[in-house]
Design a protein around this motif. Structure first.
Motif, mmCIF file in Angstrom:
data_model
loop_
_atom_site.group_PDB
_atom_site.id
_atom_site.type_symbol
_atom_site.label_atom_id
_atom_site.label_comp_id
_atom_site.label_asym_id
_atom_site.label_seq_id
_atom_site.Cartn_x
_atom_site.Cartn_y
_atom_site.Cartn_z
ATOM 1 N N ILE A 1 7.364 -6.768 -6.676
ATOM 2 C CA ILE A 1 6.292 -6.111 -7.413
ATOM 3 C C ILE A 1 6.512 -6.365 -8.900
ATOM 4 C CG2 ILE A 1 7.476 -3.854 -7.441
ATOM 5 C CD1 ILE A 1 4.595 -2.623 -7.148
ATOM 6 N N SER A 2 5.441 -6.763 -9.547
ATOM 7 C CA SER A 2 5.520 -7.181 -10.942
ATOM 8 C C SER A 2 5.588 -5.983 -11.890
ATOM 9 C CB SER A 2 4.295 -8.031 -11.278
ATOM 10 O OG SER A 2 4.175 -8.227 -12.666
ATOM 11 N N SER A 3 6.351 -6.163 -12.969
ATOM 12 C CA SER A 3 6.412 -5.127 -13.996
ATOM 13 C C SER A 3 5.151 -5.111 -14.849
ATOM 14 C CB SER A 3 7.626 -5.355 -14.896
ATOM 15 O OG SER A 3 7.515 -6.604 -15.564
ATOM 16 N N SER A 4 4.499 -6.249 -14.981
ATOM 17 C CA SER A 4 3.408 -6.355 -15.948
ATOM 18 C C SER A 4 2.109 -5.747 -15.431
ATOM 19 C CB SER A 4 3.186 -7.812 -16.326
ATOM 20 O OG SER A 4 2.901 -8.586 -15.179
ATOM 21 N N ASP A 5 1.743 -6.105 -14.189
ATOM 22 C CA ASP A 5 0.439 -5.657 -13.698
ATOM 23 C C ASP A 5 0.494 -5.069 -12.294
ATOM 24 O OD1 ASP A 5 -0.858 -9.014 -12.902
ATOM 25 O OD2 ASP A 5 0.907 -7.909 -12.205
ATOM 26 N N GLY A 6 1.705 -4.926 -11.764
ATOM 27 C CA GLY A 6 1.831 -4.348 -10.422
ATOM 28 C C GLY A 6 1.433 -5.283 -9.302
ATOM 29 N N SER A 7 1.214 -6.555 -9.629
ATOM 30 C CA SER A 7 0.864 -7.495 -8.560
ATOM 31 C C SER A 7 2.048 -7.641 -7.608
ATOM 32 C CB SER A 7 0.453 -8.837 -9.135
ATOM 33 O OG SER A 7 1.489 -9.387 -9.913
ATOM 34 N N THR A 8 1.735 -8.025 -6.381
ATOM 35 C CA THR A 8 2.753 -8.057 -5.339
ATOM 36 C C THR A 8 2.831 -9.420 -4.671
ATOM 37 O OG1 THR A 8 1.153 -7.199 -3.740
ATOM 38 C CG2 THR A 8 2.551 -5.595 -4.859
ATOM 39 N N TYR A 9 3.993 -9.659 -4.121
ATOM 40 C CA TYR A 9 4.258 -10.880 -3.368
ATOM 41 C C TYR A 9 4.898 -10.487 -2.038
ATOM 42 C CZ TYR A 9 7.301 -14.503 -1.543
ATOM 43 O OH TYR A 9 7.967 -15.357 -0.715
ATOM 44 N N TYR A 10 4.523 -11.214 -0.983
ATOM 45 C CA TYR A 10 5.149 -11.028 0.323
ATOM 46 C C TYR A 10 5.461 -12.378 0.934
ATOM 47 C CZ TYR A 10 3.272 -6.336 -0.175
ATOM 48 O OH TYR A 10 2.964 -5.081 -0.651
ATOM 49 N N ALA A 11 6.620 -12.477 1.536
ATOM 50 C CA ALA A 11 6.931 -13.656 2.317
ATOM 51 C C ALA A 11 5.993 -13.710 3.529
ATOM 52 C CB ALA A 11 8.386 -13.612 2.779
ATOM 53 N N ASP A 12 5.703 -14.910 3.990
ATOM 54 C CA ASP A 12 4.792 -15.060 5.127
ATOM 55 C C ASP A 12 5.280 -14.282 6.344
ATOM 56 O OD1 ASP A 12 3.872 -18.546 4.489
ATOM 57 O OD2 ASP A 12 3.096 -16.656 3.678
ATOM 58 N N SER A 13 6.585 -14.176 6.501
ATOM 59 C CA SER A 13 7.149 -13.532 7.680
ATOM 60 C C SER A 13 6.868 -12.028 7.737
ATOM 61 C CB SER A 13 8.655 -13.773 7.744
ATOM 62 O OG SER A 13 9.294 -13.318 6.563
ATOM 63 N N VAL A 14 6.511 -11.417 6.603
ATOM 64 C CA VAL A 14 6.294 -9.973 6.580
ATOM 65 C C VAL A 14 4.888 -9.598 6.125
ATOM 66 C CG1 VAL A 14 8.743 -9.628 6.100
ATOM 67 C CG2 VAL A 14 7.098 -9.567 4.209
ATOM 68 N N LYS A 15 4.097 -10.583 5.746
ATOM 69 C CA LYS A 15 2.763 -10.316 5.215
ATOM 70 C C LYS A 15 1.927 -9.569 6.244
ATOM 71 C CE LYS A 15 1.597 -13.577 2.518
ATOM 72 N NZ LYS A 15 1.154 -14.896 2.000
ATOM 73 N N GLY A 16 1.254 -8.522 5.805
ATOM 74 C CA GLY A 16 0.441 -7.720 6.701
ATOM 75 C C GLY A 16 1.198 -6.606 7.393
ATOM 76 N N ARG A 17 2.536 -6.624 7.299
ATOM 77 C CA ARG A 17 3.353 -5.588 7.957
ATOM 78 C C ARG A 17 4.137 -4.754 6.941
ATOM 79 N NH1 ARG A 17 7.500 -7.048 11.068
ATOM 80 N NH2 ARG A 17 7.890 -9.033 9.992
ATOM 81 N N PHE A 18 4.522 -5.355 5.837
ATOM 82 C CA PHE A 18 5.320 -4.667 4.814
ATOM 83 C C PHE A 18 4.451 -4.407 3.597
ATOM 84 C CE2 PHE A 18 9.854 -6.354 5.956
ATOM 85 C CZ PHE A 18 9.659 -5.948 7.269
ATOM 86 N N THR A 19 4.721 -3.295 2.914
ATOM 87 C CA THR A 19 4.025 -2.948 1.681
ATOM 88 C C THR A 19 5.025 -2.470 0.645
ATOM 89 O OG1 THR A 19 2.056 -2.271 2.931
ATOM 90 C CG2 THR A 19 2.209 -1.553 0.640
ATOM 91 N N ILE A 20 4.991 -3.078 -0.518
ATOM 92 C CA ILE A 20 5.869 -2.672 -1.622
ATOM 93 C C ILE A 20 5.067 -1.812 -2.590
ATOM 94 C CG2 ILE A 20 5.409 -4.722 -3.040
ATOM 95 C CD1 ILE A 20 8.388 -4.684 -3.841
#
Length: 121
Positions: A51-70
């Protein structure tokens, strides 16, 4: 004392959920990108989410996308990783860290001690 402390790991059945917490002391988390990483036995550590400090944008690895939320709660100086629909292959030690991008790779800079997540029936 400057530190990151993870909590919330444990044993869960496949399909279950866990919420990991990463609490900071001695510094303010929202000034930093915060990443979650995991390392399974015999495997390299991988970046799972950020999770980004600047704008709160998020990144997920393909293996967890749709299942994990930061997410982050700046008032509590804490970052969370909500993990749903857990699979046995999610079993690993999970670490949070201040993070940065080196090209397309997520790197951890200052690490917590880790928390074990085991997904098994």
């Amino acid at each position: 004392q400057v530190q990151l402390v993870e909590s919330g790991g444990g044993l869960v059945q496949p399909g279950g959920s866990l919420r990991l917490s990463c609490a900071a002391s001695g510094f303010t988390l929202d000034y930093y990108n915060i990443g979650w990483f995991r390392q399974a036995p015999g495997k390299e550590r991988e970046g799972v989410s950020c999770i980004s400090s600047s704008d709160g944008s998020t990144y997920y690895a393909d293996s967890v996308k749709g299942r994990f939320t930061i997410s982050r709660d700046n008032a509590k100086n804490t970052v969370y990783l909500q993990m749903n629909s857990l699979k046995p292959e999610d079993t690993a030690v999970y670490y949070c860290a201040t993070a940065s991008w080196v090209g397309s790779s997520l790197w951890g800079d200052f690490w917590g001690q880790g928390t074990q997540v085991t997904v098994s029936s």
